[in-house]
Design an enzyme around this catalytic site. Structure first.
Site, PDB file in Angstrom:
ATOM      1  N   GLU A   1       1.090  -1.245   0.045  1.00  0.00           N
ATOM      2  CA  GLU A   1      -0.149   0.006  -0.084  1.00  0.00           C
ATOM      3  C   GLU A   1       0.728   1.321  -0.080  1.00  0.00           C
ATOM      4  O   GLU A   1       1.146   1.731   1.201  1.00  0.00           O
ATOM      5  CB  GLU A   1      -0.955   0.046   1.116  1.00  0.00           C
TER       6      GLU A   1
ATOM      7  N   CYS B   1      -1.947   9.596   2.408  1.00  0.00           N
ATOM      8  CA  CYS B   1      -1.574   8.722   0.992  1.00  0.00           C
ATOM      9  C   CYS B   1      -2.652   9.168  -0.121  1.00  0.00           C
ATOM     10  O   CYS B   1      -2.119   9.217  -1.462  1.00  0.00           O
ATOM     11  CB  CYS B   1      -1.510   7.176   1.172  1.00  0.00           C
TER      12      CYS B   1
END
Ligand SMILES: NC(=O)c1ccc[n+]([C@@H]2O[C@H](COP(=O)([O-])OP(=O)(O)OC[C@H]3O[C@@H](n4cnc5c(N)ncnc54)[C@H](O)[C@@H]3O)[C@@H](O)[C@H]2O)c1
Length: 483
Positions: free
Chosen positions: A217, A252
């Site tokens: 991720e 993110c």
């Protein structure tokens, strides 16, 4: 259990103990999985004030952001897993064919074994426990390694997990590069990593030694395309909420840069200035509703981006910095060079460059010419443009007319593509990320045809071909001697 100084022998012992637990079968049972998930729910329910306080210590994160974007989202994930686990665990029936007749088939979601979760500092509770929920739901033993850059959160996670969870199968190892490197030397059945692409490469190289599959991720530069046919006020508010209202840009899926036309940019900038003042007042450096920069290294990294030649003179709003208190004001820049640090690296902070293009077509070219981002956003009321954006832009996820909210929908997989990562999780996707889809075929001893047994013949060849192709007519013809 937290170990004070974690050495090579500790890593080996940890793996031995957890593997023994996994092999005993304890983690496979529905009851064990539910009991551990319930303990995670108790952590969220009974310890929210401590969690909020740790996040404040690490990041100056406002209570609303901690309570909603970390604890409430976690609670949702746990409740969903608790309510769906029986269905997720149930084998899926699979169709059979003439080739295997008579038979039945199913797909069993098999736990992988002992798995490692390495998480990042920016949402230290959510990003640590959300994958752990998936690992436990799928019946694995799991080791969590939180980020050392959020030390208060890391130590609280270690304390609470040790207090509530089954230590024979769920453990936390605190530490930085040394400890993580020792963990990576072990043979895991899966490594789930959240963090930068640079370290992602180290993780994947370590995993390759043992042929361990990984979920990565990662991050990237998530673009926001703003069309002139939009609701300007709502667009400005949602970009602000998704950028500075989510850990001050240290997220993110934070908007990394905006693309809009030359004509529309001044209107967008004005709207953002007005809304930023409405959100954070005339002096945003004093606002309590924004996280601070995590540490001085990241502060210096962002300062360097801002102070670069041909960038510092592009500031149209903000730019104030306070190193002592690790604060940088919400900063908007216009048309910084494409080869600047700011446009080459993920920003991961409160700076937001706007790039102007002659027409929207050019925006697609800019996005296409860069590494695939974790998220891509579009603001428009033009249906054709929405469809085109969703169908042609390659990104981990896409949101039209909002920022980051896809993360809160467990029916959507969350993960990157290309440089922004591989694999996905959330909801059932988390369960699947930590399961092996095991193919099981059941045959009886009935109907033992000799067709595939030697000695071979033309007739057997014809019949087998017909069976494999599920060609009933041809099967019939062969069996009854027709040409
Ligand atoms: N896709 C997502 O869900 C997601 C979420 C949050 C952050 N991110 C990305 O993460 C990045 C920010 O996080 P970060 O990388 O600064 O976090 P970080 O520095 O906390 O590192 C992440 C983890 O990697 C470990 N690590 C660091 N160096 C290592 C090394 N040399 N060997 C082994 N392990 C090592 C750390 O201990 C930590 O647990 C950004 O790129 C962001 O976009 C992605």
């Amino acid at each position: 259990m937290t170990t004070k100084v974690f050495g090579a022998a500790d890593a080996t012992n940890l793996m031995t103990e957890l593997r023994r637990s996994f092999d005993s079968g304890v983690t496979r049972g529905y009851e064990w999985r539910v009991s551990q998930l319930k303990k995670l729910l108790i952590i969220c329910d009974n310890h929210e004030p401590e969690i909020v306080s740790a996040l404040h210590d690490d990041l100056g994160k406002p209570e609303l952001e901690s309570s909603v974007y970390e604890v409430a989202l976690l609670r949702n994930s746990i409740k969903l897993a608790l309510s769906q686990l029986k269905y997720w665990m149930a084998p899926d029936k699979a169709k059979t064919s003439l080739t295997t007749f008579p038979a039945s088939a199913e797909i069993i979601s098999d736990p992988l074994g002992v798995v490692l979760v390495i998480s990042a500092w920016n949402y230290p509770f959510l990003l640590s426990l959300d994958p752990v929920i998936g690992a436990i739901s799928a019946g694995n033993a799991v080791v969590l390694k939180p980020s050392e850059l959020a030390p208060a959160s890391s130590s609280l996670l270690a304390k609470l997990m040790e207090q509530y969870l089954d230590p024979s199968a769920v453990r936390v190892v605190e530490g930085a590069v040394t400890e993580t490197t020792l963990l990576l030397e072990q043979k895991w059945e899966k490594i789930f990593y959240t963090g930068s692409s640079r370290i992602g490469r180290i993780i994947m190289a370590a995993a390759a030694k043992h042929l361990t599959p990984v979920v990565l991720e990662l991050g990237g530069k998530s673009p926001v395309l703003v069309d002139s046919n939009t609701n300007l006020k709502v667009t400005a508010r949602r970009i602000i909420a998704g950028k500075w209202g989510c850990n001050n840009g240290q997220a993110c899926i934070s908007p990394d840069y905006i693309l809009t036309t030359k004509d529309y940019a001044p209107k967008l900038i004005d709207a953002m200035k007005n809304e930023l003042e409405a959100f954070y007042g005339k002096n945003p450096m004093e606002s309590k509703d924004m996280s601070r920069i995590v540490n001085s290294n990241h502060f210096d990294r962002l300062s360097k981006m801002l102070e670069e030649k041909e960038v510092s003179d592009k500031i149209v709003l903000g730019g104030q910095k306070d190193r002592e208190n690790l604060k940088i004001a919400p900063t908007i820049l216009l048309d910084v060079p494409l080869d600047s640090l700011m446009m080459s690296e993920e920003i991961f902070g409160p700076l937001l460059p706007i790039l102007t293009v002659n027409n929207l077509e050019e925006s697609f070219d800019v996005i296409r010419s860069r590494p695939k981002p974790l998220a891509a956003y579009l603001f428009t009321q033009n249906e054709k443009l929405k469809e085109r954006f969703a169908n042609t832009v390659s990104a981990g996820g896409i949101v039209v007319n909002d920022i980051a909210v896809h993360l809160a929908l467990p029916t959507l997989p969350f993960g990157g593509v290309g440089e922004s990562g591989m694999g996905s999780y959330h909801g059932k996707f988390s369960f699947d990320a930590f399961s092996h889809k095991k193919a099981v075929l059941y045959k009886s001893f009935l109907g033992d045809s000799t067709v595939r047994y030697a000695p071979y013949s033309r007739g057997k060849l014809r019949l087998l071909k017909a069976l494999v192709n599920s060609n009933l007519l041809e099967v019939f013809k062969v069996l009854f001697g027709f040409k």
